[in-house]
Design a protein around this motif. Structure first.
Motif, PDB file in Angstrom:
ATOM      1  N   ASP A  12      36.588 -45.647  18.900  1.00 55.74           N
ATOM      2  CA  ASP A  12      36.887 -45.991  17.641  1.00 55.74           C
ATOM      3  C   ASP A  12      36.241 -44.744  16.881  1.00 55.74           C
ATOM      4  O   ASP A  12      37.104 -44.110  15.899  1.00 55.74           O
ATOM      5  CB  ASP A  12      35.788 -47.039  17.012  1.00 55.74           C
ATOM      6  N   LEU A  13      35.397 -44.176  17.166  1.00 56.38           N
ATOM      7  CA  LEU A  13      34.910 -42.810  16.663  1.00 56.38           C
ATOM      8  C   LEU A  13      35.930 -41.573  16.656  1.00 56.38           C
ATOM      9  O   LEU A  13      36.275 -40.880  16.064  1.00 56.38           O
ATOM     10  CB  LEU A  13      33.421 -42.308  17.106  1.00 56.38           C
ATOM     11  N   ILE A  14      36.650 -41.648  18.079  1.00 56.31           N
ATOM     12  CA  ILE A  14      37.355 -40.639  18.429  1.00 56.31           C
ATOM     13  C   ILE A  14      38.674 -40.965  17.556  1.00 56.31           C
ATOM     14  O   ILE A  14      39.253 -39.803  17.155  1.00 56.31           O
ATOM     15  CB  ILE A  14      37.881 -40.543  19.786  1.00 56.31           C
ATOM     16  N   ASP A  15      38.970 -42.001  17.282  1.00 50.89           N
ATOM     17  CA  ASP A  15      40.446 -42.699  16.600  1.00 50.89           C
ATOM     18  C   ASP A  15      40.389 -42.024  15.356  1.00 50.89           C
ATOM     19  O   ASP A  15      41.125 -41.785  14.475  1.00 50.89           O
ATOM     20  CB  ASP A  15      40.532 -43.995  16.795  1.00 50.89           C
ATOM     21  N   GLY A  16      39.058 -41.848  14.818  1.00 51.64           N
ATOM     22  CA  GLY A  16      38.909 -41.615  13.540  1.00 51.64           C
ATOM     23  C   GLY A  16      38.873 -39.934  13.193  1.00 51.64           C
ATOM     24  O   GLY A  16      38.631 -39.479  12.257  1.00 51.64           O
ATOM     25  N   LEU A  17      38.838 -39.394  14.236  1.00 49.81           N
ATOM     26  CA  LEU A  17      38.879 -37.780  14.212  1.00 49.81           C
ATOM     27  C   LEU A  17      40.345 -37.239  13.818  1.00 49.81           C
ATOM     28  O   LEU A  17      41.350 -38.009  14.129  1.00 49.81           O
ATOM     29  CB  LEU A  17      38.362 -37.165  15.306  1.00 49.81           C
ATOM     30  N   ASP A  18      40.261 -35.962  13.286  1.00 50.18           N
ATOM     31  CA  ASP A  18      41.631 -35.272  13.058  1.00 50.18           C
ATOM     32  C   ASP A  18      41.984 -34.935  14.364  1.00 50.18           C
ATOM     33  O   ASP A  18      40.940 -34.621  15.024  1.00 50.18           O
ATOM     34  CB  ASP A  18      41.352 -34.096  11.947  1.00 50.18           C
ATOM     35  N   PRO A  19      43.240 -34.258  14.428  1.00 53.77           N
ATOM     36  CA  PRO A  19      43.584 -33.797  15.895  1.00 53.77           C
ATOM     37  C   PRO A  19      43.172 -32.868  16.542  1.00 53.77           C
ATOM     38  O   PRO A  19      42.957 -32.936  17.763  1.00 53.77           O
ATOM     39  CB  PRO A  19      45.132 -33.266  15.355  1.00 53.77           C
ATOM     40  N   LEU A  20      42.568 -31.807  15.794  1.00 54.62           N
ATOM     41  CA  LEU A  20      41.733 -30.892  16.457  1.00 54.62           C
ATOM     42  C   LEU A  20      40.370 -31.111  16.922  1.00 54.62           C
ATOM     43  O   LEU A  20      40.204 -30.946  17.944  1.00 54.62           O
ATOM     44  CB  LEU A  20      41.316 -29.534  15.391  1.00 54.62           C
ATOM     45  N   ASN A  21      39.665 -31.944  15.982  1.00 56.58           N
ATOM     46  CA  ASN A  21      38.511 -32.724  16.861  1.00 56.58           C
ATOM     47  C   ASN A  21      38.550 -33.567  17.964  1.00 56.58           C
ATOM     48  O   ASN A  21      37.899 -33.696  18.715  1.00 56.58           O
ATOM     49  CB  ASN A  21      37.561 -33.266  15.690  1.00 56.58           C
ATOM     50  N   LYS A  22      39.551 -34.326  17.970  1.00 59.02           N
ATOM     51  CA  LYS A  22      40.145 -35.214  19.224  1.00 59.02           C
ATOM     52  C   LYS A  22      40.470 -34.361  20.175  1.00 59.02           C
ATOM     53  O   LYS A  22      39.810 -34.675  21.380  1.00 59.02           O
ATOM     54  CB  LYS A  22      41.304 -35.899  18.800  1.00 59.02           C
ATOM     55  N   ALA A  23      41.055 -33.321  20.051  1.00 64.10           N
ATOM     56  CA  ALA A  23      41.261 -32.392  21.379  1.00 64.10           C
ATOM     57  C   ALA A  23      39.843 -31.874  21.664  1.00 64.10           C
ATOM     58  O   ALA A  23      39.746 -31.843  23.172  1.00 64.10           O
ATOM     59  CB  ALA A  23      42.000 -31.208  20.643  1.00 64.10           C
ATOM     60  N   ILE A  24      38.914 -31.462  21.078  1.00 64.84           N
ATOM     61  CA  ILE A  24      37.828 -30.949  21.299  1.00 64.84           C
ATOM     62  C   ILE A  24      36.967 -31.980  22.043  1.00 64.84           C
ATOM     63  O   ILE A  24      36.308 -31.610  23.141  1.00 64.84           O
ATOM     64  CB  ILE A  24      36.898 -30.516  19.946  1.00 64.84           C
ATOM     65  N   VAL A  25      36.913 -33.283  21.682  1.00 61.85           N
ATOM     66  CA  VAL A  25      36.131 -34.211  22.352  1.00 61.85           C
ATOM     67  C   VAL A  25      36.709 -34.560  23.766  1.00 61.85           C
ATOM     68  O   VAL A  25      36.062 -34.924  24.585  1.00 61.85           O
ATOM     69  CB  VAL A  25      35.990 -35.404  21.410  1.00 61.85           C
ATOM     70  N   LEU A  52      34.856 -34.488  27.035  1.00 63.86           N
ATOM     71  CA  LEU A  52      34.650 -35.504  27.895  1.00 63.86           C
ATOM     72  C   LEU A  52      35.200 -35.268  29.321  1.00 63.86           C
ATOM     73  O   LEU A  52      34.748 -35.874  30.257  1.00 63.86           O
ATOM     74  CB  LEU A  52      35.327 -36.988  27.293  1.00 63.86           C
ATOM     75  N   ASP A  53      36.307 -34.300  29.459  1.00 63.42           N
ATOM     76  CA  ASP A  53      36.866 -34.103  30.580  1.00 63.42           C
ATOM     77  C   ASP A  53      36.314 -33.087  31.474  1.00 63.42           C
ATOM     78  O   ASP A  53      36.630 -32.554  32.471  1.00 63.42           O
ATOM     79  CB  ASP A  53      38.380 -33.741  30.414  1.00 63.42           C
ATOM     80  N   GLY A  54      34.951 -32.445  30.830  1.00 63.87           N
ATOM     81  CA  GLY A  54      34.047 -31.698  31.575  1.00 63.87           C
ATOM     82  C   GLY A  54      34.598 -30.094  31.428  1.00 63.87           C
ATOM     83  O   GLY A  54      34.111 -29.361  32.087  1.00 63.87           O
ATOM     84  N   ASN A  55      35.420 -29.860  30.427  1.00 66.16           N
ATOM     85  CA  ASN A  55      35.726 -28.512  30.194  1.00 66.16           C
ATOM     86  C   ASN A  55      34.575 -27.741  29.319  1.00 66.16           C
ATOM     87  O   ASN A  55      33.929 -28.405  28.452  1.00 66.16           O
ATOM     88  CB  ASN A  55      37.132 -28.370  29.376  1.00 66.16           C
ATOM     89  N   SER A  56      34.059 -26.318  29.703  1.00 63.46           N
ATOM     90  CA  SER A  56      33.262 -25.738  29.035  1.00 63.46           C
ATOM     91  C   SER A  56      33.598 -25.584  27.730  1.00 63.46           C
ATOM     92  O   SER A  56      34.776 -25.500  27.350  1.00 63.46           O
ATOM     93  CB  SER A  56      32.719 -24.445  29.560  1.00 63.46           C
ATOM     94  N   TYR A  57      32.561 -24.895  26.901  1.00 61.20           N
ATOM     95  CA  TYR A  57      33.109 -24.529  25.435  1.00 61.20           C
ATOM     96  C   TYR A  57      34.013 -23.405  25.881  1.00 61.20           C
ATOM     97  O   TYR A  57      34.545 -23.300  24.752  1.00 61.20           O
ATOM     98  CB  TYR A  57      31.604 -23.930  24.957  1.00 61.20           C
ATOM     99  N   GLN A  58      33.626 -22.352  26.550  1.00 64.47           N
ATOM    100  CA  GLN A  58      34.785 -21.371  26.672  1.00 64.47           C
ATOM    101  C   GLN A  58      36.052 -21.873  27.029  1.00 64.47           C
ATOM    102  O   GLN A  58      36.963 -21.340  26.573  1.00 64.47           O
ATOM    103  CB  GLN A  58      34.049 -20.315  27.620  1.00 64.47           C
TER     104      GLN A  58
END
Length: 167
Positions: free
Chosen positions: A110-123, A127-133
């Motif tokens: 529900d929280l992810i669904d409320g995010l804008d497209p860029l923030n959804k991509a970041i999350v 969650l898939d284990g990618n580093s910040y870089q």
């Protein structure tokens, strides 16, 4: 007659198809929209495949193309051009729907669904284990920006869980 490029593409897509499934499930609640987005991502990946130069992992490049496609797809939902691929030509099986989730997982969705497209991509990338870089490379933003956005998301998630558990 299949070309080597087409065979390589099919092998890479087959190996990394879960990336596309994740993106479709995060950006589209409707099964038909998930199917349309999956096809659109495949079209864009194929169009760009000959330019993949191996300077990064295929999965990193695939995330970049697929997430940009998803963001554009959502922004232009009513005006996008639809590509129809016959069932025989599909490289992906139907994108699986979300299963019945625990209450905690449902709060996260529900929280992810409320995010804008860029923030959804970041999350999704986090969650898939990618580093910040890696996330920074995929999305074209700074690692500091990634960290800041993730910290805000985590704080918001913590607050939601505390409110939910206090009830």
């Amino acid at each position: 007659m299949r070309t080597d490029l087409a065979t390589q593409f099919e092998m890479q897509i087959s190996e990394h198809r879960k990336i596309l499934y994740k993106i479709c499930n995060v950006y589209c609640a409707n099964p038909d929209d998930r199917e349309d987005l999956a096809q659109e991502m495949l079209v864009q990946l194929w169009r760009s495949f000959s330019s993949f130069d191996g300077r990064c992992l295929f999965s990193t490049w695939m995330y970049r193309v697929a997430l940009n496609t998803a963001i554009t797809f959502i922004r232009h939902e009513f005006t996008r051009r639809r590509y129809v691929i016959s069932v025989e030509e599909r490289l992906l099986a139907s994108v699986p729907a979300r299963e019945k989730d625990s209450a905690e997982l449902q709060v996260l969705y529900d929280l992810i669904d409320g995010l804008d497209p860029l923030n959804k991509a970041i999350v999704l990338l986090y969650l898939d284990g990618n580093s910040y870089q890696e996330t920074s490379d995929i999305l074209g933003i700074t690692p500091t920006n990634v960290a800041t956005k993730l910290n805000r998301f985590k704080e918001n998630l913590k607050e939601r869980f505390e409110r939910t558990s206090a009830r």
